[in-house]
Design a protein around this motif. Sequence first.
Motif, PDB file in Angstrom:
ATOM      1  N   ASN A  73      18.528-108.646 104.537  1.00  0.00           N
ATOM      2  CA  ASN A  73      18.166-108.058 105.818  1.00  0.00           C
ATOM      3  C   ASN A  73      19.217-107.023 106.199  1.00  0.00           C
ATOM      4  OD1 ASN A  73      15.851-109.514 106.216  1.00  0.00           O
ATOM      5  ND2 ASN A  73      16.875-111.141 107.372  1.00  0.00           N
ATOM      6  N   GLU A  74      18.808-106.084 107.011  1.00  0.00           N
ATOM      7  CA  GLU A  74      19.743-105.061 107.451  1.00  0.00           C
ATOM      8  C   GLU A  74      20.699-105.639 108.492  1.00  0.00           C
ATOM      9  OE1 GLU A  74      20.051-101.916 106.351  1.00  0.00           O
ATOM     10  OE2 GLU A  74      18.539-102.408 104.856  1.00  0.00           O
ATOM     11  N   VAL A  75      21.941-105.165 108.472  1.00  0.00           N
ATOM     12  CA  VAL A  75      22.929-105.569 109.451  1.00  0.00           C
ATOM     13  C   VAL A  75      22.745-104.688 110.684  1.00  0.00           C
ATOM     14  CG1 VAL A  75      25.401-105.743 109.937  1.00  0.00           C
ATOM     15  CG2 VAL A  75      24.530-106.267 107.664  1.00  0.00           C
ATOM     16  N   PRO A  76      22.637-105.272 111.872  1.00  0.00           N
ATOM     17  CA  PRO A  76      22.445-104.448 113.071  1.00  0.00           C
ATOM     18  C   PRO A  76      23.658-103.566 113.334  1.00  0.00           C
ATOM     19  CG  PRO A  76      22.796-106.724 113.681  1.00  0.00           C
ATOM     20  CD  PRO A  76      22.690-106.693 112.190  1.00  0.00           C
ATOM     21  N   ARG A  77      23.418-102.408 113.901  1.00  0.00           N
ATOM     22  CA  ARG A  77      24.486-101.466 114.222  1.00  0.00           C
ATOM     23  C   ARG A  77      24.986-101.711 115.639  1.00  0.00           C
ATOM     24  NH1 ARG A  77      26.169 -99.400 109.575  1.00  0.00           N
ATOM     25  NH2 ARG A  77      24.447 -98.705 108.330  1.00  0.00           N
ATOM     26  N   ALA A  78      26.247-101.447 115.874  1.00  0.00           N
ATOM     27  CA  ALA A  78      26.812-101.559 117.213  1.00  0.00           C
ATOM     28  C   ALA A  78      26.312-100.392 118.062  1.00  0.00           C
ATOM     29  CB  ALA A  78      28.326-101.548 117.145  1.00  0.00           C
ATOM     30  N   VAL A  79      26.195-100.623 119.368  1.00  0.00           N
ATOM     31  CA  VAL A  79      25.709 -99.583 120.272  1.00  0.00           C
ATOM     32  C   VAL A  79      26.704 -98.434 120.325  1.00  0.00           C
ATOM     33  CG1 VAL A  79      25.053 -99.097 122.658  1.00  0.00           C
ATOM     34  CG2 VAL A  79      24.463-101.288 121.623  1.00  0.00           C
ATOM     35  N   GLN A  89      25.883-112.010 117.629  1.00  0.00           N
ATOM     36  CA  GLN A  89      25.060-110.808 117.727  1.00  0.00           C
ATOM     37  C   GLN A  89      24.371-110.503 116.392  1.00  0.00           C
ATOM     38  OE1 GLN A  89      28.280-108.356 119.098  1.00  0.00           O
ATOM     39  NE2 GLN A  89      27.284-108.059 121.099  1.00  0.00           N
ATOM     40  N   ILE A  90      25.017-110.844 115.297  1.00  0.00           N
ATOM     41  CA  ILE A  90      24.416-110.604 113.982  1.00  0.00           C
ATOM     42  C   ILE A  90      23.330-111.638 113.731  1.00  0.00           C
ATOM     43  CG2 ILE A  90      24.858-110.607 111.504  1.00  0.00           C
ATOM     44  CD1 ILE A  90      27.617-109.505 112.113  1.00  0.00           C
ATOM     45  N   GLY A  91      23.588-112.880 114.103  1.00  0.00           N
ATOM     46  CA  GLY A  91      22.601-113.936 113.926  1.00  0.00           C
ATOM     47  C   GLY A  91      22.508-114.401 112.484  1.00  0.00           C
ATOM     48  N   ASN A  92      21.512-115.234 112.240  1.00  0.00           N
ATOM     49  CA  ASN A  92      21.275-115.741 110.898  1.00  0.00           C
ATOM     50  C   ASN A  92      20.477-114.697 110.135  1.00  0.00           C
ATOM     51  OD1 ASN A  92      21.070-117.312 108.692  1.00  0.00           O
ATOM     52  ND2 ASN A  92      19.615-118.777 109.563  1.00  0.00           N
ATOM     53  N   SER A  93      21.009-114.221 109.055  1.00  0.00           N
ATOM     54  CA  SER A  93      20.333-113.156 108.320  1.00  0.00           C
ATOM     55  C   SER A  93      19.932-113.635 106.932  1.00  0.00           C
ATOM     56  CB  SER A  93      21.232-111.926 108.216  1.00  0.00           C
ATOM     57  OG  SER A  93      22.433-112.265 107.569  1.00  0.00           O
ATOM     58  N   PRO A  94      18.831-114.379 106.837  1.00  0.00           N
ATOM     59  CA  PRO A  94      18.400-114.825 105.509  1.00  0.00           C
ATOM     60  C   PRO A  94      17.832-113.658 104.714  1.00  0.00           C
ATOM     61  CG  PRO A  94      16.792-115.435 107.135  1.00  0.00           C
ATOM     62  CD  PRO A  94      17.946-114.836 107.883  1.00  0.00           C
ATOM     63  N   ASP A  95      17.881-113.780 103.425  1.00  0.00           N
ATOM     64  CA  ASP A  95      17.283-112.735 102.605  1.00  0.00           C
ATOM     65  C   ASP A  95      15.802-113.043 102.393  1.00  0.00           C
ATOM     66  OD1 ASP A  95      17.543-114.910 101.043  1.00  0.00           O
ATOM     67  OD2 ASP A  95      18.599-113.931  99.406  1.00  0.00           O
ATOM     68  N   ARG A  96      15.089-112.114 101.823  1.00  0.00           N
ATOM     69  CA  ARG A  96      13.656-112.281 101.607  1.00  0.00           C
ATOM     70  C   ARG A  96      13.317-111.762 100.213  1.00  0.00           C
ATOM     71  NH1 ARG A  96      14.655-108.221 105.189  1.00  0.00           N
ATOM     72  NH2 ARG A  96      13.995-106.153 104.571  1.00  0.00           N
ATOM     73  N   PRO A  97      12.165-112.170  99.682  1.00  0.00           N
ATOM     74  CA  PRO A  97      11.788-111.664  98.360  1.00  0.00           C
ATOM     75  C   PRO A  97      11.628-110.146  98.400  1.00  0.00           C
ATOM     76  CG  PRO A  97      10.391-113.498  98.986  1.00  0.00           C
ATOM     77  CD  PRO A  97      11.219-113.152 100.182  1.00  0.00           C
ATOM     78  N   ARG A  98      11.927-109.534  97.303  1.00  0.00           N
ATOM     79  CA  ARG A  98      11.812-108.093  97.216  1.00  0.00           C
ATOM     80  C   ARG A  98      10.364-107.684  97.394  1.00  0.00           C
ATOM     81  NH1 ARG A  98      13.716-105.056  91.932  1.00  0.00           N
ATOM     82  NH2 ARG A  98      11.668-105.737  91.321  1.00  0.00           N
TER      83      ARG A  98
END
Length: 112
Positions: A73-79, A89-98
């Motif tokens: 998943n993409e990492v969110p950008r700071a304002v 703020q980043i949270g749980n960022s699991p990956d997903r199948p391509r």
Amino acid sequence: MDKTFGPSVAAQMTGGPAIVVVCGLLVTAVLVWSVWFGIRVRRAESAPPRPEEQPSLPASGPVREERQQREPNEVPRAVHPRDRLTPYQIGNSPDRPRRDDTDDGPDSPPHA
């Protein structure tokens, strides 16, 4: 030449070799005791399992490995560029199948 200092230094150094020998004997005794203790512990342990007690394969056969490429998943950008993101703020960022899993590029795994 003043020779009164020499005999007193020699008298103090006579105990040095004795201390080295005593320390060497102490180290040797500790090593011998540790080997004896290790042998005693090994004898008290249970024997290794016999071949018929070893685990066997399930009736369905061996478990196969599943290979797939994952897309993060993409990492969110700071304002503001000077701000920093905290873990909540980043949270749980699991990956997903391509998305394009049918790509036969040089990095793609072989199809089974």
